[in-house]
Design an enzyme around this catalytic site. Structure first.
Site, PDB file in Angstrom:
ATOM      1  CG  ASP A 266      44.527  10.301  39.677  1.00 40.99           C
ATOM      2  OD1 ASP A 266      44.288  10.094  40.877  1.00 40.99           O
ATOM      3  OD2 ASP A 266      45.441  11.044  39.280  1.00 40.99           O
ATOM      4  CD  GLU A 436      49.637  12.177  34.657  1.00 37.57           C
ATOM      5  OE1 GLU A 436      49.941  13.191  33.983  1.00 37.57           O
ATOM      6  OE2 GLU A 436      49.931  12.061  35.866  1.00 37.57           O
TER       7      GLU A 436
HETATM    8  C1  DMJ Z   1      52.373  11.474  39.979  1.00 33.96           C
HETATM    9  O1  DMJ Z   1      52.874  11.808  41.215  1.00 33.96           O
HETATM   10  C2  DMJ Z   1      51.556  10.215  40.042  1.00 33.96           C
HETATM   11  O2  DMJ Z   1      51.413   9.708  38.759  1.00 33.96           O
HETATM   12  C3  DMJ Z   1      50.207  10.426  40.655  1.00 33.96           C
HETATM   13  O3  DMJ Z   1      49.404   9.281  40.635  1.00 33.96           O
HETATM   14  C4  DMJ Z   1      49.482  11.518  39.927  1.00 33.96           C
HETATM   15  N1  DMJ Z   1      50.260  12.682  39.690  1.00 33.96           N
HETATM   16  C5  DMJ Z   1      51.655  12.656  39.439  1.00 33.96           C
HETATM   17  C6  DMJ Z   1      52.104  12.962  38.050  1.00 33.96           C
HETATM   18  O4  DMJ Z   1      51.325  13.768  37.300  1.00 33.96           O
END
Ligand code: DMJ
Length: 540
Positions: A266, A436
């Site tokens: 991601d 998100e």
């Molecule tokens: C967060 O720690 C950050 O956004 C990371 O990039 C992905 N996961 C979590 C939240 O879901």
């Protein structure tokens, strides 16, 4: 006569130009999503009542943490206690991650208490194995953002101390960082659970933080280490512009592994765009890498369901074909909650945070129109996955493909759920307070002024209040979004304070607050100011 002919030819040319304007805008296919928008009616001001409600939720979480687990890394609201990431003591995971939210929400007393804890109690001299990416995005990012907002030197001092302890991760043959660090010993460790490979997203989601630290200190050791990672990735990247989720630190080669916008993939894509924005659009190479990836993503991963034409981002998984002795890519129609950052990110990529909002449709290129439509549709899909019994979205959604059973009546589903017995749950069915979807709603609101995005965010906030709030204080994850009597998991993730509640609060703030043309948010929602790239980078 000649003059007359010239005039006549000129008129013909003018007509041709008017009617056959060969501009990028005249290509068919992407109709304006804005309809007959009356720009004079757009109102980007704050919704004070909603902001107060979200601030009260933050207080409900924070006060309980302070009462039960002050100084611990993680908070467990049901047992009313805290735990640390390693047995030798905490590193301010929750407190530091929440500092800037406290500041932004104007919780001054709480901010001062947290600041004093950082000044007197926080130490990184902890013997134990820490994930370098998590520590960077939550703690280093939190300190840098707190420093920017408050100008209190203590945060910068702590940030430098932490970054110095993290630097050994980059001392590999290729420059690709190892995944773990012992902060006391300053010793980097490979990820033994994954054959020593590093996650691509983790390696490429340190750059905003390390570069901003160099900008502040004028010590470019951080910048150069972080940028080297990007050079290695650029050189080793697949021609498609998409990247597998694992990379080998010894030689910087990608490992044949899944390609996805979910876990381990991601924020690689998120930071391509944001690195370009951070230095005021000066580093064109990141824009190019981002654009290349988006084009391939549209071709290889953007898919739609047969029933409602619902757009989602699929994954690719490598499968070895014994007959041909080579790998082939299998499409997996599944989308992590994590992917939902991408809807807002696509809109941000089109506008680069600069108005007018929404953009003038006719001024956009076809690629920009494509990205905009995909961004809006992906947000719609992510919001649709919150259409569950609790109104909260699952960790993973699966989508129907042409030819699948029930494809004409079902768009998406949660794997592993037993309809007859909702108390049985699955990994995919959890909601762990993730940000998100509200992150994308915040960006979409700021970049369009479309009230629908605020309404959807408010509905999600109400569901969070109803199903994750703990009466006595704090919030927890739930195990089944489709069960209104769901079991809970006794953990309040730190990103609930740093991201979920911050993005909800900003969704209802005046859009001048942390304006998108002046800030980039790191992947943990810590706002960092944009700046012009320094000229003296390689001076050590
Ligand atoms: C967060 O720690 C950050 O956004 C990371 O990039 C992905 N996961 C979590 C939240 O879901």
């Amino acid at each position: 006569m000649i003059r007359k002919r010239l005039v006549f030819t000129g008129i013909l040319l003018a007509i041709a130009i008017i009617f056959f304007k060969p501009t990028r805008n005249s290509q068919p296919g992407y109709l304006s999503p804005f309809g007959n928008l009356d720009r004079t009616k757009l109102d980007f001001s704050a919704d004070i009542d909603k902001q107060s409600a979200i601030r009260a939720a933050f207080k409900h979480a924070w006060d309980a943490y302070r009462r039960d687990a002050w100084g611990f890394d993680d908070y467990h609201p049901l047992k009313r206690g805290g735990t640390n990431l390693v047995s030798s003591g905490g590193i301010g995971y929750t407190i530091v991650d929440a500092l800037d939210t406290l500041h932004i929400m104007g919780l001054d007393t709480e901010f001062t208490q947290a600041r004093d804890w950082v000044a007197t109690e926080l130490t990184f001299d902890r013997d134990g194995k820490f994930n370098a990416f998590e520590v960077t995005i939550r703690v280093l990012g939190g300190l840098l953002s707190a420093y920017h907002l408050s100008k209190d030197e203590i945060f910068l001092q702590k940030a430098v101390d932490l970054a110095e302890r993290l630097l050994p991760i980059f001392s590999t043959q290729s420059g690709i960082p190892l995944s773990f660090i012992n902060l006391k010993e300053r010793q980097a460790l490979a990820d033994s659970d994954n054959q020593g490979f590093s996650s691509t997203a983790e390696a490429a989601t340190l750059q905003l933080e390390f570069k901003y630290l160099s900008y502040l200190t004028e010590d470019y050791v951080y910048w150069n280490a972080a940028e080297k990672v990007m050079d290695v990735i650029r050189n080793g990247a697949l021609t498609s512009g998409l990247v597998p989720i694992f990379i080998r630190p010894s030689d910087g080669q990608f490992i044949t592994s899944d390609i996805r916008f979910g876990s381990r993939g991601d924020s690689y894509y998120e930071y391509l765009l944001k690195q370009y924005l951070q230095t005021n659009q000066a580093e064109q190479q990141y824009r190019e890498m981002y654009d290349h990836a988006m084009t391939t993503m549209h071709h290889d991963l953007v898919r739609r369901t047969p029933k409602s034409n619902m757009l989602f981002i699929a994954e690719l998984s490598p499968k070895f074909k014994r007959e041909e002795q080579k790998f082939d890519w299998k499409l997996v129609p599944k989308q992590d909650h994590l992917v939902c950052f991408l809807g807002g990110s696509l809109l941000l990529g089109v506008t680069e945070g600069q108005g007018p909002f929404p953009p003038e449709w006719d001024t956009l290129s076809n690629t920009e129109k494509r990205d905009w439509i995909t961004g809006e549709e992906l947000i719609k899909t992510c919001v649709e996955t919150y259409n569950t019994a609790t109104g909260l979205g699952p960790e993973i959604a699966h989508f129907k493909m042409p030819g699948d059973p029930d494809a004409d009546s079902v768009d998406w589903y949660i794997k592993g759920l037993d309809r007859e017995n909702p108390s049985l749950t699955s990994f995919d069915a959890r909601y762990i307070l993730r940000p998100e979807t509200v992150e994308s709603l915040f960006l979409a609101w700021r970049l369009t002024g479309n009230q629908t995005y605020r309404d959807q965010g408010w509905k999600i906030f109400q569901a969070i209040e109803k199903y994750t709030k703990v009466e006595g204080g704090g919030y927890t994850s739930i195990l089944n979004v489709n069960d209104t009597n769901t079991q809970r998991e006794d953990k309040m993730e730190t990103f609930f304070l740093s991201e979920t509640l911050k993005y909800l609060y900003l969704l209802f703030s005046d859009s001048a607050l942390l304006s998108l043309d002046k800030y980039v948010f790191n992947t943990e929602a810590h706002p960092l100011p944009r700046f012009d790239p320094p000229t003296r980078r390689f001076n050590h």
